[in-house]
Design a protein around this motif. Structure first.
Motif, PDB file in Angstrom:
ATOM      1  N   LEU A  33       0.827  -1.204   0.000  1.00 11.80           N
ATOM      2  CA  LEU A  33       0.000   0.000   0.000  1.00 11.80           C
ATOM      3  C   LEU A  33       0.861   1.254   0.000  1.00 11.80           C
ATOM      4  CD1 LEU A  33      -3.023  -0.630   2.398  1.00 11.80           C
ATOM      5  CD2 LEU A  33      -3.054  -0.222  -0.049  1.00 11.80           C
ATOM      6  N   VAL A  34       1.883   1.241   0.859  1.00 15.59           N
ATOM      7  CA  VAL A  34       2.766   2.412   0.933  1.00 15.59           C
ATOM      8  C   VAL A  34       3.406   2.666  -0.425  1.00 15.59           C
ATOM      9  CG1 VAL A  34       4.917   3.286   1.924  1.00 15.59           C
ATOM     10  CG2 VAL A  34       3.186   2.258   3.403  1.00 15.59           C
ATOM     11  N   VAL A  35       3.911   1.575  -1.037  1.00 17.97           N
ATOM     12  CA  VAL A  35       4.563   1.726  -2.345  1.00 17.97           C
ATOM     13  C   VAL A  35       3.570   2.238  -3.382  1.00 17.97           C
ATOM     14  CG1 VAL A  35       5.641   0.455  -4.243  1.00 17.97           C
ATOM     15  CG2 VAL A  35       6.339  -0.001  -1.886  1.00 17.97           C
ATOM     16  N   LEU A  36       2.393   1.581  -3.481  1.00 12.45           N
ATOM     17  CA  LEU A  36       1.403   1.939  -4.503  1.00 12.45           C
ATOM     18  C   LEU A  36       0.905   3.368  -4.313  1.00 12.45           C
ATOM     19  CD1 LEU A  36      -0.901  -1.175  -5.056  1.00 12.45           C
ATOM     20  CD2 LEU A  36       0.494  -0.020  -6.755  1.00 12.45           C
TER      21      LEU A  36
ATOM     22  N   VAL B 187       0.695   8.768  -5.965  1.00 11.80           N
ATOM     23  CA  VAL B 187       0.606  10.220  -5.775  1.00 11.80           C
ATOM     24  C   VAL B 187       1.728  10.907  -6.558  1.00 11.80           C
ATOM     25  CG1 VAL B 187       0.789  12.085  -4.087  1.00 11.80           C
ATOM     26  CG2 VAL B 187      -0.556  10.043  -3.567  1.00 11.80           C
ATOM     27  N   ALA B 188       2.922  10.313  -6.504  1.00 13.85           N
ATOM     28  CA  ALA B 188       4.056  10.934  -7.178  1.00 13.85           C
ATOM     29  C   ALA B 188       3.853  10.962  -8.695  1.00 13.85           C
ATOM     30  CB  ALA B 188       5.345  10.180  -6.821  1.00 13.85           C
TER      31      ALA B 188
ATOM     32  N   MET C  74      -2.288   3.276 -10.526  1.00 13.88           N
ATOM     33  CA  MET C  74      -1.785   2.641  -9.306  1.00 13.88           C
ATOM     34  C   MET C  74      -2.725   2.894  -8.140  1.00 13.88           C
ATOM     35  SD  MET C  74       2.246   3.370  -9.475  1.00 13.88           S
ATOM     36  CE  MET C  74       3.345   2.279 -10.352  1.00 13.88           C
ATOM     37  N   LEU C  75      -3.221   4.141  -8.042  1.00 11.04           N
ATOM     38  CA  LEU C  75      -4.141   4.460  -6.946  1.00 11.04           C
ATOM     39  C   LEU C  75      -5.411   3.618  -7.065  1.00 11.04           C
ATOM     40  CD1 LEU C  75      -3.777   8.343  -6.795  1.00 11.04           C
ATOM     41  CD2 LEU C  75      -2.894   6.675  -5.187  1.00 11.04           C
TER      42      LEU C  75
ATOM     43  N   GLY D 178      -5.701   0.828  -8.627  1.00 13.63           N
ATOM     44  CA  GLY D 178      -5.312  -0.560  -8.368  1.00 13.63           C
ATOM     45  C   GLY D 178      -5.255  -0.832  -6.871  1.00 13.63           C
ATOM     46  N   ALA D 179      -4.716   0.130  -6.119  1.00 15.08           N
ATOM     47  CA  ALA D 179      -4.609  -0.042  -4.670  1.00 15.08           C
ATOM     48  C   ALA D 179      -5.992  -0.206  -4.051  1.00 15.08           C
ATOM     49  CB  ALA D 179      -3.893   1.162  -4.060  1.00 15.08           C
ATOM     50  N   VAL D 180      -6.935   0.651  -4.503  1.00 12.31           N
ATOM     51  CA  VAL D 180      -8.285   0.575  -3.953  1.00 12.31           C
ATOM     52  C   VAL D 180      -8.954  -0.735  -4.356  1.00 12.31           C
ATOM     53  CG1 VAL D 180     -10.561   1.631  -3.964  1.00 12.31           C
ATOM     54  CG2 VAL D 180      -8.524   3.069  -3.878  1.00 12.31           C
ATOM     55  N   ALA D 181      -8.813  -1.091  -5.654  1.00 13.90           N
ATOM     56  CA  ALA D 181      -9.464  -2.310  -6.143  1.00 13.90           C
ATOM     57  C   ALA D 181      -8.899  -3.555  -5.471  1.00 13.90           C
ATOM     58  CB  ALA D 181      -9.313  -2.413  -7.662  1.00 13.90           C
ATOM     59  N   ALA D 182      -7.594  -3.511  -5.147  1.00 13.73           N
ATOM     60  CA  ALA D 182      -6.962  -4.680  -4.523  1.00 13.73           C
ATOM     61  C   ALA D 182      -7.557  -4.943  -3.141  1.00 13.73           C
ATOM     62  CB  ALA D 182      -5.459  -4.466  -4.406  1.00 13.73           C
TER      63      ALA D 182
END
Lengths: 220, 436
Positions: free
Chosen positions: B55-58, B63-64, B74-75, B77-81
Motif C-alpha cells: 500500500l505504501v509503495v502503490l 501520488v508521485a 496505481m491508486l 489498483g490499490a483501492v481495487a486490490a
C-alpha cells in the motif's frame, strides 16, 4: 358455399360470426371456443376452410395461431383465415412464413365490420390465395430501411401492393383507386420488377409482401 | 429476484464468540481458543505486513506519478486490490468467529473487468474495505506481532528448566547478574512464563475480538443495507403486483370492450348490408356506415391503449419482435439490431419499457433524425443501447419515466446509464442479468 369451422373464445363474437358467415351463404359445421377443440373438430369434420381467433384458452396467448400452423402441417392444402386483435407483424410473419402461404389469411378482427370485404377475403383464402390485412402491410411499408427493396417503391406502388395483399383482384383494385385496369397491371409489373419477383408465378400479388415478411423473420 | 431473503434480527450488536468465551477463564485457558486467536493474529501479521508495504509503495508512487497518469492507475489498483483482500479476510475470520461476515458487494457475475471496476469503485463497501486494508498492517499487524512476541517470550520462560538442563554446565541468567543455579530454581521462570502466556491468551482474545468487530463494521454489509434490502423487496412486490394488475386490465379490455366493439361493428356492418338492399333507406345506410367508421376508430384507439398497457407481442414473440414493432410505428426512423433469445419475463418487460421510453424521449425532445437500438446477450448479461443523433442535453433526472425505469433496472440488479452531452448523441444503456 363453404363448409366452415369457426374457433373464437368470446361467446358474443362466436354467435355474431356464425350469423355473419351463415348470411354470407356458408355453412358453419362447428363453432368452438378453444384451440384443442378446433383441431379435433377439423380432424372429425374435414371442412373446406377454417376461421380462427389468435388468442384462446387455456393461456390466452397465440394458441389459435399455433393450432392453425398445426392444422397446416397435417394438411398443407387446408385454407385457414386467422382473425387477430394485433396489428403486430410478428403474428403475420409467424403464420405466413411456413412452407407455403397459399390459402392462408391474416386479418384484423375489425374487418368483420366490413362484411362484404370480409366475406370476399374468406373466399380468396378458400380458393388458395393469400390475404394479408392492409393495416399490417401499411405498417410493414411505413418504415423501410434504405437497403430494403420495398423502399424503392413509389407511394402509389405501395398503395397498389397493399390492396393486392388484402386480396383485391385487378378489377376491384382499379375501381378502388379510380384508375384503369391497364394502369393496375402496369403498376403491378413495375412492383414485381423492383422486387425482383417472377411475375409468372401464381398468387404473385402477395409474394412481394411475403418476401418482406421472410426478410423480417431472418432478422428477428 | 422476488424470492424472500431472511433478514437478520437486529437487537444491539451481535455477540462475538471469542469475547463470550473469555468470560469463563478456566474453560477458556484450557480450550483451543487461545491457540486459535494466536494463529489468527500470527497469520494476520504475515498478511498485514506485506499489505502495508504494498500500500505504501502503490500510494506513494501513485501520488508521485499521478501527473503522468500511470499513477492514477496505481491508486485505482490499490483501492481495487482491497476487494479480494477483504474476501480473504472474511474467510480468515472463520478461524475465530463461527458466524460468517456476508459479502457486502452486489453480484457482478459475468461482468467484464471494466464494468467490474466501475461498479466496485462506486460502492461504499469497496472504500470501507480499503480502509480496513490500511488498518490491517499498522494496527492489527503490529498489535498481533506484539502478542505473538509476548507469547514467544512466555514459551521460552516456561521452558527455562529444560533449557537450563540442556545447556549445563553453561549458565542462564533470567535476571541480569544472577545465574540460575539449576532446573529446580528455573521453575520460577516457568511460573512467570505461564503468567505471561495467560496474559498473551487474554490479549490475543481481546485483540481478535476487536478485529471481529472491526471486520463486521468494515467488511460486512451495513445495517442500512438491510433496510435497503427490505425496501427493495417491498418495491419488487409492488412492481410485481403492478405488472399483474396491468395484465388483468389488458385481459379485461381484450375480453370485454374490444370484443364488444368488434361485435358492434359487425352488427352495424350487417345492418348496412340489409339497408343497402332497400333503395329508400340510403340515408340510413350512410348513417350506419358512419357509425361503423366510428366504432372502427374507437377500436384502433383501444388497441393502441392496450398495447401501451401490456404488449402481447412481447409475451408471445419476445423482445426482438416487440421492439421491431415499436420501431415500425415510430415517427423517427429506427434501426433495430437485437440478437437476443427469449429471456425471463421480468427482464423482457423491463428491457422493452426502457426501449419504448428512450424512443419516446427521442421523438419528443431530441429532434433526432435516426435512432439505433442495439442489444446482445453476453454470458449472463443483456446489454441494450438506444442511441439517437439528436441535440443531446437531456437531463436524466428530469424524466419521471427514466427514474421509474432506473428503479426497475436496479431491482433486477442491473444498471441504467444515460449520457447526453449537449450537441448529442444521446445514449441510453441498460445492463441487466438475464436470470431476472
Amino acid at each position: 358455399m363453404l363448409r366452415l369451422i369457426l374457433a373464437e373464445d368470446s361467446v358474443l363474437l362466436r354467435a355474431g360470426l356464425t350469423e355473419l358467415l351463415t348470411r354470407g351463404g356458408h355453412q358453419v359445421l362447428a363453432a368452438v371456443g378453444s384451440a384443442e377443440e378446433l383441431v379435433r373438430a377439423v380432424e372429425a369434420q374435414r371442412p373446406d376452410a377454417v376461421v380462427t381467433d389468435v388468442r384462446m384458452p387455456p393461456d390466452f396467448r397465440d394458441e389459435g395461431l399455433r393450432a392453425a400452423l398445426e392444422l397446416r402441417s397435417r394438411d398443407s392444402s387446408l385454407p385457414v383465415l386467422v382473425l387477430s386483435q394485433y396489428v403486430a407483424t410478428a403474428y403475420a410473419t409467424q403464420l405466413l412464413t411456413g412452407a407455403s402461404a397459399a390459402g392462408l389469411g391474416y386479418l384484423l378482427k375489425d374487418r368483420v365490420g366490413e362484411v362484404a370485404e370480409f366475406l370476399d377475403a374468406l373466399q380468396q383464402v378458400a380458393e388458395g390465395r393469400t390475404v394479408i390485412d392492409p393495416e399490417v402491410v401499411r405498417v410493414l411499408l411505413s418504415r423501410q430501411s434504405e437497403q430494403r427493396p420495398l423502399a424503392r417503391l413509389t407511394p402509389r406502388e405501395r398503395e397498389v401492393l397493399t390492396l393486392m395483399a388484402s386480396g383485391l383482384n385487378n378489377q376491384a383494385l382499379a375501381a378502388r383507386l379510380f384508375i384503369t385496369e391497364a394502369a393496375v397491371v402496369k403498376h403491378a409489373s413495375s412492383i414485381f420488377m423492383k422486387l425482383d419477383l417472377d411475375a409468372t408465378e401464381g398468387n404473385r400479388r402477395v409474394l412481394a409482401v411475403l418476401a418482406h415478411l421472410s426478410g423480417q423473420e431472418a432478422e428477428a | 429476484m422476488s424470492d424472500s431473503l431472511p433478514l437478520p434480527e437486529r437487537d444491539g450488536p451481535a455477540p462475538v464468540a471469542v469475547l463470550t468465551a473469555i468470560r469463563r477463564p478456566l474453560r477458556f485457558l484450557g480450550s483451543w481458543w487461545p491457540w486459535r486467536c494466536w494463529a489468527y493474529l500470527g497469520s494476520g501479521f504475515l498478511i498485514g505486513y506485506p499489505v502495508l508495504i504494498a500500500l505504501v509503495v502503490l500510494l506513494g508512487l501513485g501520488v508521485a506519478l499521478a501527473v503522468v497518469g500511470i499513477g492514477l492507475l496505481m491508486l485505482v489498483g490499490a483501492v481495487a486490490a482491497g476487494v479480494p483482500l477483504a474476501a480473504l479476510e472474511r474467510w480468515r475470520l472463520r478461524c475465530v468467529e463461527p458466524v460468517p461476515v456476508p459479502d457486502p458487494h452486489t453480484s457482478l457475475a459475468g461482468a467484464g473487468p471494466a464494468a467490474w471496476l466501475r461498479t466496485r469503485l462506486r460502492e461504499r463497501a469497496t472504500w470501507r474495505e480499503f480502509a480496513y486494508a490500511t488498518l490491517l498492517g499498522p494496527v492489527f499487524g503490529a498489535a498481533g506481532f506484539a502478542v505473538i512476541a509476548l507469547l514467544a517470550f512466555a514459551l521460552i520462560l516456561v521452558a527455562t528448566p529444560v533449557i537450563v538442563w540442556a545447556i549445563a554446565p553453561d549458565h542462564v541468567m533470567l535476571i541480569p547478574g544472577r545465574q540460575v543455579s539449576g532446573p529446580l530454581e528455573a521453575l520460577g521462570g516457568t511460573a512467570v512464563g505461564l503468567v505471561a502466556m495467560t496474559v498473551a491468551a487474554y490479549a490475543g482474545a481481546l485483540l481478535a475480538g476487536a478485529q471481529v468487530r472491526t471486520a463486521r463494521l468494515l467488511l460486512g454489509p451495513r445495517v442500512e443495507a438491510d433496510r435497503i434490502l427490505e425496501l427493495t423487496r417491498s418495491r419488487v412486490r409492488l412492481v410485481d403486483a403492478f405488472e399483474a394488475e396491468r395484465r388483468r386490465i389488458e385481459r379485461d379490455l381484450h375480453d370485454g370492450a374490444q370484443q364488444q366493439l368488434v361485435a358492434l361493428s359487425m352488427t352495424l356492418g350487417l345492418a348496412e348490408l340489409e339497408l343497402r338492399g332497400i333503395p329508400q333507406a340510403a340515408g340510413a345506410a350512410a348513417l350506419v356506415a358512419r357509425g361503423r367508421g366510428e366504432a372502427k376508430v374507437a377500436l384502433e384507439q383501444l388497441r393502441d391503449l392496450v398495447r401501451g398497457i401490456h404488449p402481447q407481442v412481447l409475451t408471445d414473440h419476445g423482445l426482438a419482435a416487440a421492439v421491431a414493432e415499436v420501431a415500425l410505428r415510430h415517427p423517427v426512423p429506427v434501426s433495430v439490431d437485437l440478437d437476443v433469445p427469449r429471456l425471463a419475463e421480468s427482464v423482457e418487460i423491463t428491457a422493452y419499457f426502457t426501449v419504448t421510453e428512450a424512443l419516446a424521449n427521442a421523438a419528443k425532445h431530441s429532434g433526432a433524425s435516426h435512432v439505433a437500438v442495439v442489444g446482445k446477450v453476453e454470458g449472463d448479461r443483456l446489454t441494450l443501447t438506444v442511441t439517437d443523433d439528436g441535440r443531446g442535453g437531456a437531463d436524466p433526472g428530469a424524466g419521471a419515466g427514466l427514474a421509474g425505469l432506473a428503479d426497475r433496472v436496479a431491482m433486477l440488479k442491473g444498471r441504467l446509464v444515460v449520457s447526453s452531452p449537449v450537441g448529442g448523441p444521446t445514449r441510453l444503456r441498460v445492463e441487466v442479468p438475464c436470470s431476472g
